[in-house]
Enzyme design. Structure first.
Site, PDB file in Angstrom:
ATOM      1  N   GLU A 204       0.820  -1.218   0.000  1.00 56.64           N
ATOM      2  CA  GLU A 204       0.000   0.000   0.000  1.00 56.64           C
ATOM      3  C   GLU A 204       0.852   1.264   0.000  1.00 56.64           C
ATOM      4  O   GLU A 204       0.359   2.350   0.276  1.00 56.64           O
ATOM      5  CB  GLU A 204      -0.959   0.006   1.194  1.00 56.64           C
ATOM      6  N   LYS A 338     -15.803  -0.999   3.342  1.00 60.60           N
ATOM      7  CA  LYS A 338     -15.192  -1.397   2.070  1.00 60.60           C
ATOM      8  C   LYS A 338     -16.287  -1.931   1.160  1.00 60.60           C
ATOM      9  O   LYS A 338     -16.951  -2.921   1.499  1.00 60.60           O
ATOM     10  CB  LYS A 338     -14.169  -2.504   2.309  1.00 60.60           C
TER      11      LYS A 338
HETATM   12  P1  PGA Z   1      -6.817  -5.782   2.772  1.00 56.80           P
HETATM   13  O1  PGA Z   1      -6.202  -4.872   3.908  1.00 56.80           O
HETATM   14  O2  PGA Z   1      -7.371  -4.925   1.699  1.00 56.80           O
HETATM   15  O3  PGA Z   1      -5.654  -6.622   2.327  1.00 56.80           O
HETATM   16  O4  PGA Z   1      -7.894  -6.631   3.431  1.00 56.80           O
HETATM   17  C1  PGA Z   1      -6.751  -3.671   4.316  1.00 56.80           C
HETATM   18  C2  PGA Z   1      -7.174  -3.711   5.762  1.00 56.80           C
HETATM   19  O5  PGA Z   1      -7.025  -4.737   6.463  1.00 56.80           O
HETATM   20  O6  PGA Z   1      -7.707  -2.716   6.253  1.00 56.80           O
HETATM   21 ZN    ZN Z   2      -8.040  -3.753   8.350  1.00 53.88          ZN
END
Ligand code: PGA
Ligand code: ZN
Length: 426
Positions: A204, A338
């Site tokens: 990231e 998300k």
């Molecule tokens: P991921 O990580 O997109 O790999 O699930 C992001 C998070 O855990 O916030």
């Molecule tokens: Zn997370």
């Protein structure tokens, strides 16, 4: 405004892994696109990301089945519908799938169309996506959580903690956040170079760590904040994503730090999280306990929940039923949001609304596998969510989200609001 056609095809995310993009064309010829991100430390209660699992094609990662489901199952029932009826379209796709986890058609297939419909509808109205989704009510620019060091599943487990993030608590404007973050991120890079520990960046965009302990990273973070000319806890504070579900073994009931080669009982682990919150200038902590370890959540909430933001990510997976239970049991005080954990724009908006109605905080989030799309920047402003978590201060799939908020601020002009750290508890 009728939907004239829907197509889908394979594109590639920030890790170079296939993902799905849908294209919705309206009767006036305007087009909207929906591009789906992908997690690495996914929660077990997320809806299903459908991949072909054929080792001879893209190492099993291709999404041709999901594309087929858009073109052969979703398009026939959605073409001809009114593009402004986002909720009706999303409900119909959920019904067509017929499973609680969207496992028949794939949440990625459904979400690609859901996002494409929203983008096409905004374009048809001639307004920005945040204005369309927020019905003109969205004016709050988000306080970002920005990763400085990336670990866990995003950096081959060089640290057990997944994200060491910065929150610019001294920022009075969104521009202040950008400046504070810029200064701290680059100071952290300078420190790592000086120590001979600069090994590039993780998934990231945060620095790839090489350390002996997780707590050593706190010292780097504090050092970077000071070197940038700030006081830790004043202008810049620490935020963590422990992603503790990845550290927990349900069979033994123990947490493990692989890098540190240490094991913890549930109680010991929760006590360590509480101790960290007391020892360091930590204003927010995500998934400090596993998604199934409800007792630890309660314990941490009771100890530090009045002054530290406690975000449930794997705990809630943007699922209204899970969020409702969490609110009833008082497990946290914030919810990571998300889109692809739940699979439609409508259900995501419901999750945000439920979180806000409880007086909790929604934190709109990217995934570790992202695209150049900035839908979530619009979602954050549209819903007045107040916070945005996108990853770090490098790599264009991250920067495009931070930059999009600047553009949205320009569209809003005098109407734009920023409340900074006032969004946080305590
Ligand atoms: P991921 O990580 O997109 O790999 O699930 C992001 C998070 O855990 O916030
Ligand atoms: Zn997370």
């Amino acid at each position: 405004m009728k939907i004239q056609s829907i197509a889908a095809y394979q594109i590639y995310d920030s890790r170079g892994v296939p993902t799905i993009e849908a294209e919705v064309t309206l009767e006036n010829g305007m087009r909207g696109y929906g591009t789906v991100p992908s997690g690495a430390s996914t929660g077990q209660f997320e809806t299903l990301e459908l991949r072909d699992k054929d080792r001879t094609k893209f190492r099993g990662k291709s999404v041709f089945k999901a594309i087929g489901n858009v073109e052969r199952e979703i398009a026939p029932v959605i073409v001809g519908r009114d593009a402004f009826d986002q909720e009706g379209i999303d409900r119909q796709m959920v019904e067509l799938d017929g499973t609680p986890s969207k496992s028949r058609l794939g949440a990625n297939a459904i979400l690609s169309v859901s996002m494409a419909v929203a983008n096409a509808a905004a374009k048809a109205r001639g307004i920005a996506l945040f204005e369309y989704l927020g019905k003109g009510e969205g004016t709050l620019l988000p306080l970002p959580e920005i990763q400085i060091i990336g670990g866990g599943a995003h950096a081959n487990w060089r640290t057990d903690v997944q994200d060491f993030l910065l929150i610019a608590t001294g920022a009075k404007t969104y521009d202040d956040v950008m400046e504070i973050t810029h200064n701290v991120y680059h100071a952290a890079g300078d420190i790592l170079r000086e120590k001979g520990k600069y090994f590039g960046i993780a998934d990231e965009g945060g620095y790839w760590p090489e350390v002996g302990s997780n707590e050593e990273v706190f010292e780097w973070m504090l050092g970077a904040i000071r070197q940038a000319g700030y006081t830790p806890g004043k202008e810049a504070a620490i935020s963590l994503d422990i992603a503790a579900s990845d550290l927990y073994d349900e069979a033994t009931g123990k947490y493990a730090f692989r890098m540190e080669k240490r094991e913890f009982s549930r109680d010991e682990f929760a006590e360590m999280m509480i101790a960290w919150c007391r020892k360091y200038p930590i204003v927010s902590i995500e998934d400090p306990a596993a998604d199934v370890d409800v007792e630890s959540w309660k314990k941490i909430r009771a100890a530090v929940g009045d002054r530290v933001q406690l975000i449930g990510d794997d705990l809630f997976t943007t699922n209204v039923a899970r969020i409702r239970t969490g609110i009833e049991q008082n497990l946290a005080n914030a919810v990571l949001i998300k889109l692809n954990q739940i699979g439609t724009v409508t259900e995501t908006l419901e999750a945000i609304r439920m979180t806000q109605q409880a007086g909790w905080r929604p934190v709109i989030s990217a995934r570790s596998g992202e695209t150049e799309d900035a839908f979530i920047s619009h979602l954050a402003v549209a819903t007045n969510a107040g916070q945005l978590k996108v990853g770090s201060w490098a790599r264009s799939e991250r920067m495009c989200k931070w930059n999009e908020v600047i553009r949205i601020g320009r569209i809003l002009g005098q109407r734009a609001r920023f409340i900074g750290k006032a969004i946080l508890p305590g």
